[in-house]
Scaffold this motif. Sequence first.
Motif, short mmCIF file in Angstrom:
data_model
loop_
_atom_site.label_atom_id
_atom_site.label_comp_id
_atom_site.label_asym_id
_atom_site.label_seq_id
_atom_site.Cartn_x
_atom_site.Cartn_y
_atom_site.Cartn_z
N ILE A 73 -6.42 0.56 -2.82
CA ILE A 73 -6.29 0.76 -1.37
C ILE A 73 -7.34 -0.05 -0.62
O ILE A 73 -7.06 -0.65 0.43
CB ILE A 73 -6.42 2.26 -1.03
CG1 ILE A 73 -5.23 3.02 -1.63
CG2 ILE A 73 -6.50 2.48 0.47
CD1 ILE A 73 -5.31 4.53 -1.45
N GLU A 122 0.83 -1.21 0.00
CA GLU A 122 0.00 0.00 0.00
C GLU A 122 0.86 1.25 0.00
O GLU A 122 0.62 2.19 -0.77
CB GLU A 122 -0.91 0.00 1.23
CG GLU A 122 -1.78 1.24 1.34
CD GLU A 122 -2.47 1.35 2.69
OE1 GLU A 122 -3.07 2.41 2.93
OE2 GLU A 122 -2.38 0.40 3.49
N ARG A 151 -6.73 3.79 -7.92
CA ARG A 151 -6.16 3.84 -6.56
C ARG A 151 -7.19 3.50 -5.48
O ARG A 151 -6.86 2.85 -4.50
CB ARG A 151 -5.57 5.23 -6.33
CG ARG A 151 -4.86 5.40 -5.01
CD ARG A 151 -3.98 6.62 -5.02
NE ARG A 151 -2.90 6.51 -6.00
CZ ARG A 151 -1.92 7.40 -6.13
NH1 ARG A 151 -1.88 8.45 -5.33
NH2 ARG A 151 -0.99 7.25 -7.03
N THR A 203 1.12 3.77 -3.36
CA THR A 203 0.56 5.11 -3.21
C THR A 203 1.64 6.19 -3.24
O THR A 203 1.37 7.33 -3.60
CB THR A 203 -0.24 5.24 -1.90
OG1 THR A 203 0.58 4.81 -0.80
CG2 THR A 203 -1.49 4.37 -1.95
N ILE A 252 -2.20 1.79 -9.94
CA ILE A 252 -2.19 3.16 -9.42
C ILE A 252 -3.33 3.97 -10.02
O ILE A 252 -3.91 4.84 -9.36
CB ILE A 252 -0.83 3.82 -9.71
CG1 ILE A 252 0.29 3.11 -8.93
CG2 ILE A 252 -0.85 5.30 -9.35
CD1 ILE A 252 1.68 3.58 -9.28
#
Length: 440
Positions: A63, A27, A59, A31, A56
């Motif tokens: 996440i 993570e 996102r 990020t 990405i």
Amino acid sequence: MTDTALWLSIAAVFLLLFLSGFFSGSETALTAASRARVHQLEKTGDWKAKIAARLIASRERLIGALLLGNNLVNILASALATTVFLNLFGEAGVAIATLVMTALVLVFAEVLPKTWAISNPERFALTVSPIVRFVVAVFGPIVAGVEVIVRLLLKMLGVKIGDEAGLLSAHDELRGAVDLQHMEGGLEKHDRDRFGGLLDLAELEVSDVMVHRTNMLALNADENPAYIVEAALAAPYTRLPLWRGETDNFIGVLHAKDLLRAMHAAGGDATKIDILEIAAPARFVPDTTTLQDQLNAFLRHKAHFALVVDEYGEVMGLVTLEDILEEIVGEIADEHDVELEGLRPQTDGSVIVDGSVPIRDLNRAADWSLPDDEATTIAGLVIHEARMIPEERQIFTFHGFRFTVLRREKNRITRLRIMPLGTGRVAPSATPAVPAQAAG
């Protein structure tokens, strides 16, 4: 619990801690990774970079999947550890399990993997991206359902979540990145200034960088050709505007190279030259044209020179391709430029500045940040802030500087002393050149 089951549970706890560390590190890496660097690696054909770029790009889903996996393994590890410690220590095992698992999760599942990931996020992201892609595919449907529930709850609370653009434009993000790199030592001042100048082109107007009409060198087209040839040869500029009848009636632009060709064709006899025949048409641009638009216009028309007019059509000055390029790379001087002592550092830390020195040039030379929204020159800034035309020896303090008017001619401030009031300010050491009227 048998000994075999006990050891299997302990092994499962450590396996789950490893998975928790994997989720935490992934993570952080995905990020924190630079999208620009990942995109550049993707262009080179790196298949892992291609996977990382896709992760990405989505996102929120990424996440959500990693957090779901991280919470699952952490909860399961804590449950197994509690069972193990209950068998070993009885009722006290709950408290012991809480303390031990908190320490293990904090060190091995959070701090260690995240520190490792943040040290080189791009490399870490590329390494874990194939596995993370599988995790996102497995947990994707669950995460999608969670997202729907979260959005409904936030909507009930009056919070709107949408796909609107961020608060910062791409130019603002680039400017922030450049300033941050400069503060961290990754960019030298001159490199930061060049990046900043490039980003400023869309915000500045030609009136901010033009050579003012009072400083223009123009020739009367009705003068004797021999005089015009002599004046053109004596001038430090390659292109000279021509006027006829009245000084604000500009009818063309004389190029020194065209004049040289005409002189050669006339056998050196200037009286045989028709100045208007060899002059190029004058280009006029509004003073509100942005430097970005004017640069594109110069490139499109293969031109280097334009006269700037106001809303009434009156000529305010001129702008050249060199003037715009100097906003990016700084002052461009050649062997024909006339140097002007417009900026003179003093031993007491102050500087003596000619009133005509542009604020942007002063900021760039001294690494100051005087505002240039309401005025172009340093004299204009003092008049704007003072709300009056100051007398000689008057002193004003604003924007963290003390301004002393040293000389005034009629209604013009021609010389100032500027003293920084803060600490850590360094007076400039360079002397700027007169703005070029035209590049060769």
